[in-house]
Design an enzyme around this catalytic site. Structure first.
Site, PDB file in Angstrom:
ATOM      1  N   HIS A 115      46.064  31.792  28.157  1.00  0.00           N
ATOM      2  CA  HIS A 115      45.818  30.349  28.222  1.00  0.00           C
ATOM      3  C   HIS A 115      44.412  30.022  27.721  1.00  0.00           C
ATOM      4  O   HIS A 115      44.159  28.921  27.234  1.00  0.00           O
ATOM      5  CB  HIS A 115      45.949  29.835  29.663  1.00  0.00           C
ATOM      6  N   ASP A 139      55.859  31.118  23.894  1.00  0.00           N
ATOM      7  CA  ASP A 139      55.058  30.501  24.940  1.00  0.00           C
ATOM      8  C   ASP A 139      54.420  29.248  24.334  1.00  0.00           C
ATOM      9  O   ASP A 139      54.474  29.018  23.122  1.00  0.00           O
ATOM     10  CB  ASP A 139      54.003  31.485  25.441  1.00  0.00           C
TER      11      ASP A 139
END
Length: 497
Positions: A195, A264
């Protein structure tokens, strides 16, 4: 008078190919009651799916109305959500079943309980009109310093992870909900959260944790999600999400996966900061992904990704056959899962399975300490991860629900003055048993310093871990889901709620 040939951006693609491009997109959006006009236009052109987050959830009836409105626009729209259980979930306000999360299920190590928890989550999704779940986590927690997988994994043993994956996938499939094993080919061997930055797994090929993904494929999992992780043993130049060697050669060729491969989220910094979301969408589809997720609610980002793919098709940089094959896989997935199976007749589920598993996990560590009712409870834990939506539940709240005489202090994040915190705790805990809980203290030096200061002054204090189990802990909760914390509180008070 002469006319120049139209440029790539002016070339009109066939309607079927335009629809195929849109099928390859999964979009996030803002709102709980209305569908934004830009999203409606994407759906009209064939959008493959949407992903819901807490921002889209107010209560169960509202979610049903929202999913119904989306499905009225396009019946074959896949409606998905991250639904791992434990502290990772977006449906608390909609009455989500309380299950303890994967690590606790692995610690309990009863695949029947894992199946019961997965069934409860899937049944609840189905009751809301959601038919795709981006779970379970197939990663193996291989590095103690890994910052992102941890208790989201079933464990650190690939065989244990594999058997619980099989149980989860079978139970979810029995409900008619699509499960998704993630993050291929594994995120548990990194020391970076993708992230925030590009992660690297430096291990040689024969040490990678592929076995759980093989087990998931053998179990018939319909979706796999790629990892934004570089594996030098497989492809030293690109993260898995953008790597033809990993997605096409390894996953499709060697492992034989025929389902839908979804990326993702592209706005994660591992992709966005190095490639940009739009280039990431083009490269992921070229590499072998079938769908790309753009989870941010800013639909301009989704549109930019869409336009980059359209432009790549016009220029010949992206092969039409690659997109049409991807879209066909998504179409087949939608035929199986997009429409709920009789949402008005969703059967019940075992509402106690999660607490049963959490209690077993707490007891799996060996004998429990003598009960300490009326304790002062210090709960040290990091701020919730912004992308995972852990709600920040604390041990003191769970404790006081069964022992109102308890007092305590919750410390979320590093305090400005640790000395003041220690003094206040010692003063409040005078004459009471002291319990000091940490969450993954090996990652957060401030937690270790506070705990050491408290234990120096109160060597009688009981140590608790609410993240990965730590040596010397009297009780390990194996996660920070509400049932994890409740089970830990029960073990320490000798009471049940």
């Amino acid at each position: 008078m002469t006319h120049s040939a139209p440029g790539p951006a002016e070339t009109v693609l066939p309607a079927a190919l335009d629809e195929a491009v849109h099928r390859c997109l999964v979009a996030g959006f803002a709102g709980t009651t209305t569908v934004p006009d830009p999203l409606k236009r994407l759906v009209d052109r064939g959008l493959g799916g949407v992903i819901l987050f807490t921002r889209n959830v107010r209560d169960a009836d509202q979610v049903r109305e929202l999913t119904g409105a989306l499905r009225e626009l396009r019946p074959d729209l896949l409606i998905a959500i991250d639904n791992e259980g434990g502290g990772i979930g977006h449906l608390v306000a909609a009455g989500a079943p309380e299950v303890p999360g994967s690590w606790a299920l692995g610690a309990a190590d009863d695949p029947r309980l894992t199946a019961a928890c997965a069934d409860a989550l899937a049944g609840h999704l189905l009751s809301l009109g959601i038919t795709a779940s981006y779970a379970p986590v197939a990663d193996v927690q291989s590095r103690p310093e890994n910052p992102i997988v941890r208790t989201r994994a079933f464990g650190s043993d690939p065989e244990l992870v594999s058997r619980h994956l099989r149980a989860w996938i079978a139970a979810t499939e029995a409900r008619g909900v699509a499960s998704c094993a993630k993050h291929f080919p594994g995120h548990g061997g990194t020391v970076t959260d993708s992230h925030h930055d590009l992660a690297v797994d430096p291990r040689p090929y024969d040490e990678l944790d592929l076995a759980p993904f093989r087990a998931a494929i053998d179990a018939g999992v319909p979706l796999l999600m790629s990892a934004h992780v570089v594996f030098p043993a497989l492809d030293p130049d690109r993260p898995a999400t953008l790597s033809p060697r990993i997605l096409s050669d390894l996953l499709r060729g060697e492992l034989g996966f025929e389902g839908v491969l979804v990326s993702d989220a592209l706005e994660m910094k591992a992709i966005a900061d190095r490639y940009g979301e739009a280039a990431g969408a083009r490269l992921a589809l070229a590499a072998g992904a079938d769908q790309v997720i753009v989870a941010v609610p800013d639909l301009d980002v989704t549109l930019a990704c869409r336009d980059a793919v359209l432009d790549a098709l016009r220029s010949g940089e992206l092969a039409e056959e690659r997109v049409t094959r991807a879209a066909e896989r998504v179409r087949r997935l939608a035929l199986r899962y997009a429409a709920p199976r009789r949402p008005d007749a969703v059967a019940g589920w075992d509402a106690e399975a999660g607490l049963t598993a959490a209690r077993l996990a707490v007891r799996s560590g060996g004998p429990l300490p003598r009960p300490v009712p009326g304790a002062h409870v210090v709960d040290l834990f990091p701020a919730p991860h912004p992308a995972l939506n852990w709600g920040g539940e604390d041990l003191l709240t769970a404790w006081r629900a069964i022992d109102p005489t308890a007092t305590g202090t919750a410390v979320t994040g590093e305090p400005e003055d640790a000395g003041i915190v220690v003094e206040e705790v010692l003063r409040a805990a005078a004459g009471r048993p002291l319990v000091v809980a940490v969450c993954d203290a090996e990652l957060y030096p401030w937690q270790r310093r506070l705990r050491e200061a408290l234990l120096t002054a109160r060597p009688d204090a009981l140590r608790v871990s609410t993240g990965l189990p730590e040596p010397g802990s009297a009780v390990c909760a194996h996660g920070r889901g509400r049932v994890n914390l409740r089970a830990a509180a029960e073990a320490l008070t000798g009471r049940t709620g």
